[in-house]
Structures are given as structure tokens and as C-alpha cells.
Design an enzyme around this catalytic site. Structure first.
Site, PDB file in Angstrom:
ATOM      1  N   SER A  61      -2.663  -9.956   2.318  1.00  0.00           N
ATOM      2  CA  SER A  61      -2.806 -10.210   3.796  1.00  0.00           C
ATOM      3  C   SER A  61      -1.518 -11.158   4.264  1.00  0.00           C
ATOM      4  O   SER A  61      -1.707 -11.196   5.584  1.00  0.00           O
ATOM      5  CB  SER A  61      -4.108 -10.969   4.025  1.00  0.00           C
ATOM      6  OG  SER A  61      -5.159 -10.345   4.084  1.00  0.00           O
ATOM      7  N   ASP A  79       0.936  -1.377  -0.234  1.00  0.00           N
ATOM      8  CA  ASP A  79      -0.081   0.121  -0.015  1.00  0.00           C
ATOM      9  C   ASP A  79       0.837   1.272   0.126  1.00  0.00           C
ATOM     10  O   ASP A  79       0.633   1.953  -0.732  1.00  0.00           O
ATOM     11  CB  ASP A  79      -0.847   0.083   1.203  1.00  0.00           C
ATOM     12  CG  ASP A  79      -2.028   0.976   1.341  1.00  0.00           C
ATOM     13  OD1 ASP A  79      -2.206   1.514   0.181  1.00  0.00           O
ATOM     14  OD2 ASP A  79      -2.529   0.937   2.298  1.00  0.00           O
TER      15      ASP A  79
HETATM   16  N1  AR6 Z   1       5.255  -5.168  -4.617  1.00  0.00           N
HETATM   17  C1  AR6 Z   1       4.571  -6.300  -4.582  1.00  0.00           C
HETATM   18  N2  AR6 Z   1       4.318  -6.993  -3.211  1.00  0.00           N
HETATM   19  C2  AR6 Z   1       4.850  -6.261  -2.165  1.00  0.00           C
HETATM   20  C3  AR6 Z   1       5.339  -5.029  -1.977  1.00  0.00           C
HETATM   21  C4  AR6 Z   1       5.718  -4.387  -3.423  1.00  0.00           C
HETATM   22  N3  AR6 Z   1       6.141  -3.303  -3.685  1.00  0.00           N
HETATM   23  N4  AR6 Z   1       5.586  -4.595  -0.887  1.00  0.00           N
HETATM   24  C5  AR6 Z   1       5.293  -5.592  -0.332  1.00  0.00           C
HETATM   25  N5  AR6 Z   1       4.564  -6.703  -0.800  1.00  0.00           N
HETATM   26  P1  AR6 Z   1       1.394  -6.035   3.066  1.00  0.00           P
HETATM   27  P2  AR6 Z   1      -1.218  -6.914   4.088  1.00  0.00           P
HETATM   28  C6  AR6 Z   1       3.963  -7.808  -0.376  1.00  0.00           C
HETATM   29  O1  AR6 Z   1       1.865  -6.104   4.589  1.00  0.00           O
HETATM   30  O2  AR6 Z   1      -0.487  -8.032   4.934  1.00  0.00           O
HETATM   31  C7  AR6 Z   1      -0.667  -1.890   5.114  1.00  0.00           C
HETATM   32  O3  AR6 Z   1      -0.411  -0.913   5.876  1.00  0.00           O
HETATM   33  C8  AR6 Z   1       4.350  -8.247   0.906  1.00  0.00           C
HETATM   34  O4  AR6 Z   1       5.584  -8.992   1.034  1.00  0.00           O
HETATM   35  O5  AR6 Z   1       1.680  -5.125   1.854  1.00  0.00           O
HETATM   36  O6  AR6 Z   1      -2.611  -7.201   3.510  1.00  0.00           O
HETATM   37  C9  AR6 Z   1      -2.034  -1.622   4.765  1.00  0.00           C
HETATM   38  O7  AR6 Z   1      -2.403  -0.035   4.746  1.00  0.00           O
HETATM   39  C10 AR6 Z   1       3.259  -9.405   1.174  1.00  0.00           C
HETATM   40  O8  AR6 Z   1       3.581 -10.501   0.907  1.00  0.00           O
HETATM   41  O9  AR6 Z   1      -0.378  -6.166   3.238  1.00  0.00           O
HETATM   42  C11 AR6 Z   1      -2.988  -2.325   5.863  1.00  0.00           C
HETATM   43  O10 AR6 Z   1      -3.040  -1.392   6.909  1.00  0.00           O
HETATM   44  C12 AR6 Z   1       2.145  -8.716   0.456  1.00  0.00           C
HETATM   45  O11 AR6 Z   1       2.655  -7.630  -0.252  1.00  0.00           O
HETATM   46  C13 AR6 Z   1      -1.984  -3.507   5.820  1.00  0.00           C
HETATM   47  O12 AR6 Z   1      -0.617  -3.170   5.473  1.00  0.00           O
HETATM   48  C14 AR6 Z   1       1.022  -8.095   1.453  1.00  0.00           C
HETATM   49  O13 AR6 Z   1       1.803  -7.444   2.525  1.00  0.00           O
HETATM   50  C15 AR6 Z   1      -2.179  -4.652   5.040  1.00  0.00           C
HETATM   51  O14 AR6 Z   1      -1.701  -5.837   5.268  1.00  0.00           O
END
Ligand code: AR6
Length: 168
Positions: free
Chosen positions: A120, A33
């Protein structure tokens, strides 16, 4: 519908739309995000604010669409994954709904190629293997007349390996 796998940063993907793992406020955050809002610029947040003013954010499992600002993609579909609560809060269904509602919204918006991150599995701590099974199964069984390419984008090696195994 062709399903492919890529390792890396979803903000660099050339697809009609990329999916964001947002939170219910739609006001940005960490993880993917944060990366999307940082690289896409303020146009994304401005549209999120409009959606929030109209409908009060986005519920877990649902999805909304905005511009992708300065990113290569045209749109960002923001969906809100469930926070893992030891399986006690309908997390499996909620995660499935994230994929289903993103796919439906993409179809309604005439999107042909759509990239998903591993919703997630970061800050929300959903077990990675279960999340991968749910996402692959939901996308593989989705029948679409308009969507052509679905890309799973894994940022982490362990997720990439899980998807490689499931998509073999
Ligand atoms: N490109 C692709 N995947 C990514 C990237 C990127 N640039 N950066 C991280 N990931 P997360 P959630 C992966 O934490 O668990 C936020 O604060 C990461 O390695 O981004 O759904 C939101 O505002 C993981 O596999 O999202 C919410 O509050 C995946 O993306 C909360 O985090 C999801 O990790 C949502 O948590």
C-alpha cells in the site's frame, strides 16, 4: 520466527513465497504487481484468472495463493492493500489484515520462508511510517509453529530506513 530486512527487488528473493501487493481484480497492474507478473510469466495470471472465475477476485485485506511461475520462489501470495483515504476507511485494520491473512495462508500452504513488500505504500499512498509500524507489529506479534523466516523487502531507501529503525 526470524525477521530480517532486505533492500531491493522482491522478484529476486529466494523464499518459499513472496507476497504481491495486488488489486481486487487480481489481473495485474503497476508497481510490485507489474514486476511480479512480468518476471513470473503467464502461469501466475492464468491461476489468478481461475481464482477470479471461482470467487470474483480478492477483497481488500484478504489473500490468495498462486504459483510463482518462473520466479525463484515457489508461490506468490496476492493480497490487496487499502488505498489511503486520510484514515477514514478503516485503512489501518485493512492493512493489518493483509499481513495476517498472508501469514495464515502461508502456514496453511506449508511455507517456511515468506517475503513481504511494503504493501500500500506506493500507488495506494498509505503513509510509509504508519505502514511500517503496522507491518512490523503484526509480524512480530504473530505466533507461528511452522513459519521460520519472514523477510521485509524494501524497494525504496526511505522505507528501508524506517524498517531498520523499527527492527533494531
Ligand atoms: N520489489 C519490491 N518492492 C517493490 C517493487 C519490487 N520489484 N516495485 C515496487 N515496490 P505498489 P500499492 C514497492 O505501488 O501501493 C498496482 O498497480 C514500492 O516502492 O507496488 O499496494 C496494483 O495492481 C512500494 O514501497 O503497491 C494495485 O492497483 C511497495 O512496493 C496498486 O498498484 C508497494 O507499492 C497497489 O498499490
Amino acid at each position: 520466527m526470524k525477521i530480517t530486512l532486505q533492500k531491493g527487488d522482491i522478484t529476486t528473493i529466494e523464499a518459499d513465497a513472496i507476497v504481491n501487493a495486488a488489486n481486487t481484480s487480481l489481473m495485474g497492474g503497476g508497481g510490485v504487481d507489474g514486476a511480479i507478473h512480468r518476471k513470473g510469466g503467464k502461469a501466475i495470471l492464468e491461476e489468478c484468472i481461475k481464482i477470479r472465475n471461482k470467487q470474483g477476485g480478492c477483497k481488500v485485506g484478504e489473500a490468495v495463493i498462486t504459483t510463482a511461475g518462473k520466479l525463484k520462489a515457489k508461490y506468490v501470495i496476492h493480497t490487496v492493500g487499502p488505498r489511503w483515504n486520510n484514515g477514514n476507511s478503516e485503512e489501518v485494520n485493512k492493512l493489518k489484515n493483509c499481513y495476517l491473512n498472508s501469514l495464515k495462508l502461508a502456514e496453511e500452504s506449508d511455507i517456511k520462508s515468506l517475503a513481504f513488500p511494503n504493501i500500500s505504500t506506493g500507488i495506494y499512498r498509505f503513509p510509509k511510517e504508519l505502514a511500517a509500524q503496522i507491518s512490523v507489529q503484526t509480524v512480530q506479534t504473530y505466533e507461528s509453529k511452522t513459519l521460520e523466516n519472514i523477510i521485509f523487502v524494501c524497494f525504496e531507501e526511505d522505507n528501508y530506513k524506517l524498517y531498520q529503525k523499527l527492527l533494531k
